[in-house]
Write a protein that holds these residues in place. Sequence first.
Motif, PDB file in Angstrom:
ATOM      1  N   GLU A 164     -26.440 -10.804  45.287  1.00 14.18           N
ATOM      2  CA  GLU A 164     -26.782 -10.008  44.338  1.00 14.18           C
ATOM      3  C   GLU A 164     -25.611  -9.462  43.336  1.00 14.18           C
ATOM      4  O   GLU A 164     -25.898  -9.491  42.015  1.00 14.18           O
ATOM      5  N   GLU A 165     -24.475  -9.617  43.698  1.00 12.62           N
ATOM      6  CA  GLU A 165     -23.388  -9.252  42.663  1.00 12.62           C
ATOM      7  C   GLU A 165     -23.229 -10.431  41.787  1.00 12.62           C
ATOM      8  O   GLU A 165     -23.170 -10.184  40.563  1.00 12.62           O
ATOM      9  N   GLY A 166     -23.353 -11.749  42.142  1.00 13.45           N
ATOM     10  CA  GLY A 166     -23.387 -12.813  40.981  1.00 13.45           C
ATOM     11  C   GLY A 166     -24.297 -12.727  40.299  1.00 13.45           C
ATOM     12  O   GLY A 166     -24.278 -13.279  39.242  1.00 13.45           O
ATOM     13  N   ARG A 167     -25.671 -12.711  40.882  1.00 18.76           N
ATOM     14  CA  ARG A 167     -26.922 -12.579  39.965  1.00 18.76           C
ATOM     15  C   ARG A 167     -26.843 -11.513  38.969  1.00 18.76           C
ATOM     16  O   ARG A 167     -27.100 -11.701  37.846  1.00 18.76           O
ATOM     17  N   SER A 168     -26.318 -10.260  39.323  1.00 21.60           N
ATOM     18  CA  SER A 168     -26.256  -9.405  38.413  1.00 21.60           C
ATOM     19  C   SER A 168     -25.206  -9.697  37.200  1.00 21.60           C
ATOM     20  O   SER A 168     -25.541  -9.336  36.322  1.00 21.60           O
ATOM     21  N   ALA A 169     -24.084 -10.449  37.818  1.00 20.17           N
ATOM     22  CA  ALA A 169     -23.176 -10.782  36.506  1.00 20.17           C
ATOM     23  C   ALA A 169     -23.725 -11.839  35.560  1.00 20.17           C
ATOM     24  O   ALA A 169     -23.469 -11.955  34.376  1.00 20.17           O
ATOM     25  N   ASN A 170     -24.735 -12.861  36.325  1.00 19.87           N
ATOM     26  CA  ASN A 170     -25.220 -13.497  35.468  1.00 19.87           C
ATOM     27  C   ASN A 170     -26.372 -13.262  34.439  1.00 19.87           C
ATOM     28  O   ASN A 170     -26.844 -13.762  33.269  1.00 19.87           O
ATOM     29  N   ARG A 171     -26.959 -12.101  34.778  1.00 20.70           N
ATOM     30  CA  ARG A 171     -27.988 -11.478  33.888  1.00 20.70           C
ATOM     31  C   ARG A 171     -27.294 -10.827  32.783  1.00 20.70           C
ATOM     32  O   ARG A 171     -26.844  -9.494  32.863  1.00 20.70           O
ATOM     33  N   ARG A 172     -27.112 -11.244  31.577  1.00 17.47           N
ATOM     34  CA  ARG A 172     -26.142 -10.711  30.499  1.00 17.47           C
ATOM     35  C   ARG A 172     -26.848 -11.024  29.277  1.00 17.47           C
ATOM     36  O   ARG A 172     -27.487 -12.271  29.092  1.00 17.47           O
ATOM     37  N   ASN A 223     -27.407  -5.111  33.555  1.00 12.47           N
ATOM     38  CA  ASN A 223     -27.665  -3.593  34.298  1.00 12.47           C
ATOM     39  C   ASN A 223     -27.426  -2.473  33.463  1.00 12.47           C
ATOM     40  O   ASN A 223     -27.871  -1.330  33.920  1.00 12.47           O
ATOM     41  N   VAL A 224     -26.688  -2.675  32.346  1.00 13.33           N
ATOM     42  CA  VAL A 224     -26.492  -1.534  31.651  1.00 13.33           C
ATOM     43  C   VAL A 224     -27.279  -1.677  30.352  1.00 13.33           C
ATOM     44  O   VAL A 224     -27.184  -0.974  29.372  1.00 13.33           O
ATOM     45  N   THR A 225     -27.933  -2.882  29.813  1.00 16.72           N
ATOM     46  CA  THR A 225     -28.443  -2.971  28.695  1.00 16.72           C
ATOM     47  C   THR A 225     -30.028  -3.021  28.718  1.00 16.72           C
ATOM     48  O   THR A 225     -30.861  -2.495  28.025  1.00 16.72           O
ATOM     49  N   PHE A 226     -30.614  -3.626  29.834  1.00 19.70           N
ATOM     50  CA  PHE A 226     -31.965  -3.667  30.156  1.00 19.70           C
ATOM     51  C   PHE A 226     -32.527  -3.264  31.496  1.00 19.70           C
ATOM     52  O   PHE A 226     -31.673  -3.553  32.585  1.00 19.70           O
ATOM     53  N   GLN A 281     -30.417   4.659  27.458  1.00 17.84           N
ATOM     54  CA  GLN A 281     -28.948   5.116  27.870  1.00 17.84           C
ATOM     55  C   GLN A 281     -28.091   4.403  27.022  1.00 17.84           C
ATOM     56  O   GLN A 281     -26.942   4.890  26.712  1.00 17.84           O
ATOM     57  N   PHE A 282     -28.301   3.213  26.614  1.00 14.32           N
ATOM     58  CA  PHE A 282     -27.374   2.190  25.991  1.00 14.32           C
ATOM     59  C   PHE A 282     -27.540   2.045  24.739  1.00 14.32           C
ATOM     60  O   PHE A 282     -26.786   1.534  24.075  1.00 14.32           O
TER      61      PHE A 282
END
Length: 224
Positions: free
Chosen positions: A203-211, A113-116, A126-127
């Motif tokens: 959604e919180e978990g899916r967000s953490a897994n996208r990395r 969420n901060v990289t792509f 911005q990253f």
Amino acid sequence: MLTKQIMIATLSISSLALVSGCTTNPETGNRVLSKAAIGGVGGALGGYLLGDLIGGKRDRTEKIIGAGLGGLAGAGIGYYMDEQEKKLREQTAGTGIDVTRDGDNLILNMPANVTFPFDSAAIQPQFQQTLGEVANTLSQYEKSYIDIYGHTDSTGTDSYNQSLSERRADSVANFLVNSGVQRARIETRGFGESQPIASNSTEEGRSANRRVELKIVPINEQDL
């Protein structure tokens, strides 16, 4: 399907062990993995992050020698990584990037969420400044290997997620190389949705897994 579920459950438990096994150095404030956590997670993940370098140390060493890069010796390894860690923590403070110490290795967890942008392998504008600063530090501390791992959540097909994870890892690698990091030091691998660190049911978990994760390993002169 059952095998996949068992694998995910095992990895989720291992992720909890990672979190609970983190301790804080009272002098530096740095988060590190306890020996108990490393032992427990190492068995479940079978070498992922805590294990061998991508491509094997022998092949990587040949590239390092070909690039004319030297290695580190004895107590100098710890100091070298201490200084690199300090700089990386300063540069990533407040950006959402998590820096973890594992012995003499460093692991940077960069949430998507901060990289792509969503469903993209293009690094967000911005990253780019932060990643550029990270690249500058990696260039200065050239006596280290860099493994780059791409991950996704479970949304979409396995094949698509695998491809996206590979493209994201390659995107970060290309950015680092274009910013002055020697290509011989870098290897990439995509894991798709196979290495979750949280539940994909939220959604919180899916967000953490996208990395994307960077594993930085010192080059020991004994290996050269």
